[in-house]
Design a protein around this motif. Structure first.
Motif, mmCIF file in Angstrom:
data_model
loop_
_atom_site.group_PDB
_atom_site.id
_atom_site.type_symbol
_atom_site.label_atom_id
_atom_site.label_comp_id
_atom_site.label_asym_id
_atom_site.label_seq_id
_atom_site.Cartn_x
_atom_site.Cartn_y
_atom_site.Cartn_z
ATOM 1 N N ASP A 333 -37.520 42.755 47.230
ATOM 2 C CA ASP A 333 -38.452 43.848 46.937
ATOM 3 C C ASP A 333 -38.158 44.508 45.597
ATOM 4 O O ASP A 333 -38.742 45.553 45.271
ATOM 5 C CB ASP A 333 -38.422 44.897 48.047
ATOM 6 C CG ASP A 333 -37.081 45.625 48.143
ATOM 7 O OD1 ASP A 333 -36.116 45.210 47.439
ATOM 8 O OD2 ASP A 333 -36.990 46.594 48.913
ATOM 9 N N ARG A 335 -35.282 45.834 44.684
ATOM 10 C CA ARG A 335 -34.133 46.730 44.790
ATOM 11 C C ARG A 335 -32.929 45.948 45.317
ATOM 12 O O ARG A 335 -33.075 45.137 46.225
ATOM 13 C CB ARG A 335 -34.429 47.909 45.714
ATOM 14 C CG ARG A 335 -35.416 48.917 45.161
ATOM 15 C CD ARG A 335 -35.521 50.124 46.081
ATOM 16 N NE ARG A 335 -36.131 49.766 47.355
ATOM 17 C CZ ARG A 335 -37.392 50.017 47.683
ATOM 18 N NH1 ARG A 335 -38.192 50.612 46.816
ATOM 19 N NH2 ARG A 335 -37.863 49.680 48.871
ATOM 20 N N ASP A 337 -29.804 45.117 47.432
ATOM 21 C CA ASP A 337 -29.226 45.382 48.740
ATOM 22 C C ASP A 337 -27.787 44.864 48.734
ATOM 23 O O ASP A 337 -27.305 44.329 47.743
ATOM 24 C CB ASP A 337 -30.023 44.670 49.837
ATOM 25 C CG ASP A 337 -31.533 44.797 49.635
ATOM 26 O OD1 ASP A 337 -32.017 45.934 49.587
ATOM 27 O OD2 ASP A 337 -32.213 43.755 49.519
ATOM 28 N N ASN A 354 -31.847 48.339 50.748
ATOM 29 C CA ASN A 354 -32.039 49.499 49.881
ATOM 30 C C ASN A 354 -33.487 49.983 49.974
ATOM 31 O O ASN A 354 -34.410 49.298 49.555
ATOM 32 C CB ASN A 354 -31.697 49.094 48.447
ATOM 33 C CG ASN A 354 -31.602 50.265 47.510
ATOM 34 O OD1 ASN A 354 -32.066 51.359 47.807
ATOM 35 N ND2 ASN A 354 -31.003 50.029 46.357
ATOM 36 N N ARG A 355 -33.676 51.177 50.530
ATOM 37 C CA ARG A 355 -35.013 51.749 50.668
ATOM 38 C C ARG A 355 -35.307 52.809 49.610
ATOM 39 O O ARG A 355 -36.335 53.483 49.677
ATOM 40 C CB ARG A 355 -35.188 52.359 52.066
ATOM 41 C CG ARG A 355 -35.094 51.346 53.202
ATOM 42 C CD ARG A 355 -35.936 50.117 52.925
ATOM 43 N NE ARG A 355 -35.979 49.164 54.027
ATOM 44 C CZ ARG A 355 -36.256 47.885 53.887
ATOM 45 N NH1 ARG A 355 -36.493 47.394 52.670
ATOM 46 N NH2 ARG A 355 -36.296 47.076 54.915
ATOM 47 N N GLU A 361 -31.275 50.824 55.015
ATOM 48 C CA GLU A 361 -31.622 50.438 56.382
ATOM 49 C C GLU A 361 -30.689 49.320 56.830
ATOM 50 O O GLU A 361 -30.587 48.287 56.179
ATOM 51 C CB GLU A 361 -33.072 49.960 56.444
ATOM 52 C CG GLU A 361 -33.494 49.435 57.809
ATOM 53 C CD GLU A 361 -34.862 48.790 57.771
ATOM 54 O OE1 GLU A 361 -35.174 47.998 58.693
ATOM 55 O OE2 GLU A 361 -35.634 49.051 56.817
#
Length: 543
Positions: A333, A335, A337, A354-355, A361
């Motif tokens: 996405d 980002r 993680d 990573n949100r 999450e």
């Protein structure tokens, strides 16, 4: 490796050093695995345990089914319930008694606690006389590639001994050549190897009491390659606040490290990455700890003050026993993680997605059903070349009870676009500590190389079968691997690196030495150079 573990194993085999409270790591998981004995503490609780006394045997009739339910409720409150086949029958009394002591020290009193002797009887009645190991696997046609070995000898005399905890291949920007960084937990050094077939030499970068992991990065954004180091703070497993995250500016030799974070537990890994997308590097910190210490932390870089980066510390997970925290954009996405491997009683591989805005999450990738499964390491890699990130996972820690177990194996955790990932056992391997994917035979798919560590204490008590300390799993067809033994019945290894060390296009292997027998001093490093007739592997060229 759960390197902190390795230490315990080493400590246990050197009488001049203090032995860990439960008997021994590697990495000796004595360090990390001792907490695993918290799992046994779950088994070992007794009525009246607050007195600290182990209860005497009782003669009352025992309802085995009822005891089983009590054990399941008690142990299952915080981790998987240990299956009876985790240990041979003779080991369960010691495991339960040891666990009882840990329970007394834990301070918990919120659960009904089964009587210890009932628990011992329950496990002894169900456990096998001996653990049944799978038969050794071997390829029928033998090894098809050759290596030439050279050695880097350990330069110091007793009481020091080799204990290489981490190897990291990188590339010198200044000289455009491959280099190897390595940590030695016993000698207390971070070193650089300049690989050469004729005369490989090392230079000391810094002295650190107990370095466990080193990573290259440009932490301050000045265009020079720096190093960040995880410092355990002690060789033997302990609860303390001496763990640190250290910075070596520019990676120059014989420099004094800059302390970025201190007052931590035993720090096993540190991974640099821009997790908040603000243009500078943050640090994911695996604070392994021991029994009461240890957390998963994020050091978020907030500014550079007087040429030194400053960080804000954030707690991401309050569990101990985290070994590795490699970074990747797992869900693609944009980002970054990371994936964390938790050992001790947790035995799980978990994604931290990573949100944004500092939020992560947590998703489960894999969890063992045995709290003494033996987690020892992970690598993030697209093993099946389908465009996503899988996990290569090993379970071979032998220092959480000093037994070779049927669960010791190399696993491919296949990313199928959902959680958890699909678990495939690629090969059983007693004591496996590290597995790395690389195109070893130049056929443009990924193979797997794996090394094992079996302390002499284990081998002396085992049947006289031979064990592989280094193997190659050749991918002979998509998703199908054929096993080849490369080294058998020699000193084992906790650390390994693969890749092209001398820019000849061929894959080389480097294995770190660990002394696990009194009077034994194996080479500091063993370099397996790809022989001249070995196929050129394109994957070997990437750093």
């Amino acid at each position: 490796m759960r390197l902190s573990l390795a230490q315990s194993a080493v400590v246990a085999s050197h009488p001049g050093l203090d032995r860990p409270a439960h008997g021994s790591q590697a990495h000796a998981q004595s360090g990390r695995q001792v907490t695993r004995f918290l799992l046994v503490l779950a088994l070992s609780g007794t009525l009246g345990c607050g007195s600290g006394q182990i209860p005497r045997p009782h003669a009352e009739p025992v309802d085995r089914e009822q005891i089983g339910r009590q054990v399941a409720a008690f142990c299952g409150d915080c981790h998987a319930v240990p299956p009876p086949a985790s240990f041979p029958r003779r080991a369960w009394r010691e495991q339960v008694e040891l666990g009882q002591r840990f329970y007394v020290e834990s301070g918990r009193n919120d659960l009904p606690v089964p009587r210890m002797n009932d628990v011992i009887g329950h496990y002894e009645s169900l456990a096998p006389e001996e653990l049944v190991l799978p038969p050794p696997e071997e390829a029928a046609d033998g090894v098809k590639i050759r290596f030439e070995r050279t050695f880097v000898e350990f330069p110091y005399n007793s009481p020091l001994f080799p204990a290489v905890s981490h190897l990291r291949r990188t590339r010198s920007r200044a000289e455009d050549r491959a280099e190897l960084l390595f940590c030695d937990m016993s000698a207390g050094e971070v070193r650089r190897l300049i690989p050469d077939r004729r005369s490989s030499r090392t230079e000391r970068i810094t002295k650190i009491p107990h370095p466990d992991h080193v990573e290259p990065c440009d932490l301050d954004g000045d265009g020079q390659e720096d190093l960040v180091v995880a410092d355990l703070g002690s060789f033997s497993p302990q609860d303390h606040d001496r763990g640190r995250v250290l910075w070596l500016r520019g990676g120059a030799p014989d420099q004094e490290p800059v302390v970025l974070a201190e007052g931590l537990g035993r720090v096993a890994d540190v991974q640099p990455a821009d997790l908040d997308s603000d243009g500078d590097l943050d640090l994911v910190v695996a604070d392994f700890g021991w029994r009461s210490t240890g957390r998963l932390r994020l050091l978020e870089q907030i500014r550079v003050h007087e040429s030194t980066p400053r960080f804000r510390q954030r707690l991401l997970d309050d569990r101990h026993g985290v070994i590795h925290t490699p970074v990747v954009d797992l869900d693609r996405d944009g980002r970054l993680d990371f994936v964390a491997l938790f050992s001790q009683e947790f035995e799980s591989v978990e994604a931290f997605l990573n949100r944004g805005q500092g939020l992560f999450e947590r998703q489960l990738i894999f969890a063992a059903e045995d709290p003494s499964f033996g987690s020892s390491g992970i690598q993030l890699v697209d093993l099946d070349a389908d465009g996503d990130t899988d996990v290569l996972y090993t379970s071979g820690d032998t220092l959480d009870g000093f037994h070779i177990k049927p669960s010791h194996a190399i696993h491919w955790l296949e990313n199928q676009g959902r959680f958890p990932f699909q678990d495939h056992v690629l090969s059983a391997m007693p004591g496996v500590m590290r597995a790395l994917a690389v195109d070893l035979d130049g056929d443009e798919d990924l193979d797997v190389v794996a090394c094992a560590f079996l302390p002499d204490r284990i081998l002396r008590g085992a049947s006289r079968r031979e064990y592989d300390s280094l193997i190659w799993l050749e991918q002979v067809a998509p998703r199908r691997f054929l096993r080849h033994g490369l080294q058998r019945s020699e000193d084992g290894h906790m650390a390994m690196e693969v890749g092209d060390l001398n820019d000849d296009g061929r894959t080389d292997l480097v294995l770190g030495g660990v002394a696990h027998r009194t009077g034994s001093t194996p080479p500091w490093l063993t370099i397996w150079w790809g022989a001249a007739d070995q196929p050129v592997a394109a994957a070997a060229r990437s750093p």
